[in-house]
Design an enzyme around this catalytic site. Structure first.
Site, PDB file in Angstrom:
ATOM      1  N   GLU A   1      33.808 -37.160  69.666  1.00 51.10           N
ATOM      2  CA  GLU A   1      32.443 -36.837  70.105  1.00 51.10           C
ATOM      3  C   GLU A   1      31.614 -36.193  69.003  1.00 51.10           C
ATOM      4  OE1 GLU A   1      32.891 -34.463  73.628  1.00 51.10           O
ATOM      5  OE2 GLU A   1      33.546 -36.185  74.825  1.00 51.10           O
TER       6      GLU A   1
ATOM      7  N   LYS B   1      29.722 -37.504  85.983  1.00 56.69           N
ATOM      8  CA  LYS B   1      29.891 -38.660  85.092  1.00 56.69           C
ATOM      9  C   LYS B   1      29.853 -39.874  85.999  1.00 56.69           C
ATOM     10  CE  LYS B   1      33.201 -36.431  81.897  1.00 56.69           C
ATOM     11  NZ  LYS B   1      34.654 -36.130  81.773  1.00 56.69           N
TER      12      LYS B   1
HETATM   13  C1  2PG Z   1      35.393 -34.524  79.220  1.00 54.69           C
HETATM   14  C2  2PG Z   1      34.898 -35.759  78.529  1.00 54.69           C
HETATM   15  C3  2PG Z   1      33.591 -35.616  77.826  1.00 54.69           C
HETATM   16  P1  2PG Z   1      36.420 -37.769  78.182  1.00 54.69           P
HETATM   17  O1  2PG Z   1      36.602 -34.296  79.333  1.00 54.69           O
HETATM   18  O2  2PG Z   1      34.595 -33.770  79.738  1.00 54.69           O
HETATM   19  O3  2PG Z   1      33.556 -34.554  76.924  1.00 54.69           O
HETATM   20  O4  2PG Z   1      35.863 -36.344  77.725  1.00 54.69           O
HETATM   21  O5  2PG Z   1      35.277 -38.695  78.240  1.00 54.69           O
HETATM   22  O6  2PG Z   1      37.433 -38.140  77.131  1.00 54.69           O
HETATM   23  O7  2PG Z   1      37.037 -37.579  79.525  1.00 54.69           O
HETATM   24 MG    MG Z   2      36.075 -32.501  80.697  1.00 53.14          MG
END
Ligand code: 2PG
Ligand code: MG
Length: 418
Positions: free
Chosen positions: A201, A333
């Site tokens: 990221e 998300k």
């Molecule tokens: C999280 C995310 C974003 P990932 O854990 O919050 O930072 O990571 O997309 O790998 O789940």
């Molecule tokens: Mg997370």
């Protein structure tokens, strides 16, 4: 104005920021207005998330889309529930395992993207026609480890910056960039062999342990001339499910060479929240431990104790968390939920219960910027996007473009953080 009907749609395989294949969907409404969205994907994935691809194969998601493509023709593209209902007719599994969460994501967002163009309004206004609109604080990953970086980095996944003293979006972004850049100098001062390596990221991925990570982040805040917690606050995404050993019932900080049982983990998280005046603490305990999460939430009212893997953008999980008194913050998300409609139901449930929303990117991203609009439309307190990297900056720059709608009273201003 006629309602924006889907007149054609198509999908393709493209690559995300990690170089992995994903699904992108194009939607046209009223034969004229095009929308497009590309599904992101995570590295640290909650057990109950939507499954991105059937059998984990992007090709199968594309095939499933093509098989069912015609069923979405004629839908009102501005109606997120209509897309959801059509998706649910094709795939009645809880986690979109038949058609793939990636299709649910890309299709439902490409539809509203096209509808917003047809209606001549920015996406946030399509999703939330009436104000007041508020900007989220950008929550940026400055130092990372865990599933996003290699050996030698911290077990903790992310140390985050939140410019709580910023007065507007431009200032907020400048503060995060300044801190990210200052942190590199601090890392160099303790490690002359630092390669400037960054994780998935865009956060620095230095050879430091978990305690040092917080110490150097605090030092960088001071070097910038910011007062910790007042101008610039720190946060952590522990992503602790990724190092929870279910069998031995311990948090295994393998890179630092230590283990913590549940009590010790709670003590550790409490200490970090107190010592660093953390504005934000995500997944400090593993996704199944609602009781410990409730204890942390109660003890730390000044910190957004936030569920990500724990809540997986699922309204039912919010209800469960509320029952325990777990979580004052909730990660949104869209691709964890599947379609945009699922995510908006989650947002509603959070708001109803006074849980603050943090709309978030995934570690594997595209250069899309829809989440900036979704953050504003859901009244999110923060937008978690990372700081550096084209796919991260795309979302931040979109906030700046959106601030031109400062014609709407108060839009360019950030509301006080607490
Ligand atoms: C999280 C995310 C974003 P990932 O854990 O919050 O930072 O990571 O997309 O790998 O789940
Ligand atoms: Mg997370």
């Amino acid at each position: 104005m006629p309602s924006p009907r889907i007149t054609s749609l198509g999908a393709r395989l493209v690559f995300n920021s990690r170089g992995s294949k994903t699904i992108e969907v194009d939607v046209t409404v009223n034969k004229k207005f095009a929308g497009r969205a590309c599904a992101p994907s995570g590295a640290s994935v909650g057990k109950l998330e939507a499954q991105s691809f059937p059998d984990n194969k992007p090709e199968k998601a594309l095939a499933a889309f093509n098989e069912n493509r015609k069923k979405f023709l004629g839908l009102d593209a501005s109606d997120t529930k209509a897309a959801y209902d059509a998706l649910r007719k094709v795939d009645d599994t809880e986690n979109y395992s038949k058609i793939g969460g990636s299709v649910a994501y890309a299709l439902s967002i490409a539809a509203v993207d096209a509808a917003a163009r047809a209606q001549g309004v920015p996406l946030f206004k399509l999703l939330k026609p009436r104000g007041p609109y508020r900007f989220p604080f950008p929550l940026g990953n400055i130092l990372g480890g865990g599933a996003h970086a290699g050996p030698g980095t911290p077990d903790i996944q992310e140390v985050l910056a939140c410019p709580v003293g910023a007065r507007n979006v431009m200032e907020a972004l400048e503060m995060n960039f300044k801190l990210h850049s200052e942190l590199r100098k601090v890392i160099e001062s303790i490690d002359s062999r630092f390669t400037y390596g960054r994780g998935d990221e865009g956060a620095w991925a230095p050879n430091v342990n978990n305690d040092q990570a917080l110490e150097i982040a605090e030092k960088a805040v001071k070097n910038c001339g910011y007062t910790l917690g007042r101008d610039m606050a720190l946060g952590i995404d522990f992503a602790s499910s990724s190092f929870w050993d279910e069998e031995k019932q311990v948090y295994d900080y393998a890179r630092q060479g230590l283990k913590r049982d549940t009590g010790e983990q709670i003590e550790f998280a409490n200490r970090l929240m107190r010592d660093y005046r953390l504005a934000y603490a995500e997944d400090p305990v593993h996704e199944g431990d609602f009781e410990s999460m409730a204890a942390l939430t109660k003890k730390n009212p000044a910190t957004l104790v936030t569920g990500d893997d724990m809540l997986v953008t699922n309204a039912e999980m919010v209800k469960k968390a509320v029952g325990y008194g777990a979580c004052s913050g909730a990660i949104l998300k869209v691709n964890q939920a599947g379609s945009l409609h699922d995510a908006l139901l989650f947002a509603k449930e959070c708001t109803r219960n006074g849980i603050k929303i943090i709309t978030s990117h995934r570690s594997g991203e595209s250069s899309d910027s829809h989440i900036s609009h979704i953050a504003v439309a859901t009244g999110s307190k923060m937008l978690k996007t990372g700081v550096l990297g084209g796919e991260r900056v795309a979302k931040l720059n979109e906030l700046l473009r959106m601030s031109e709608y400062g014609l709407i009273a108060g839009m360019a201003e950030l509301t006080p953080a607490t």
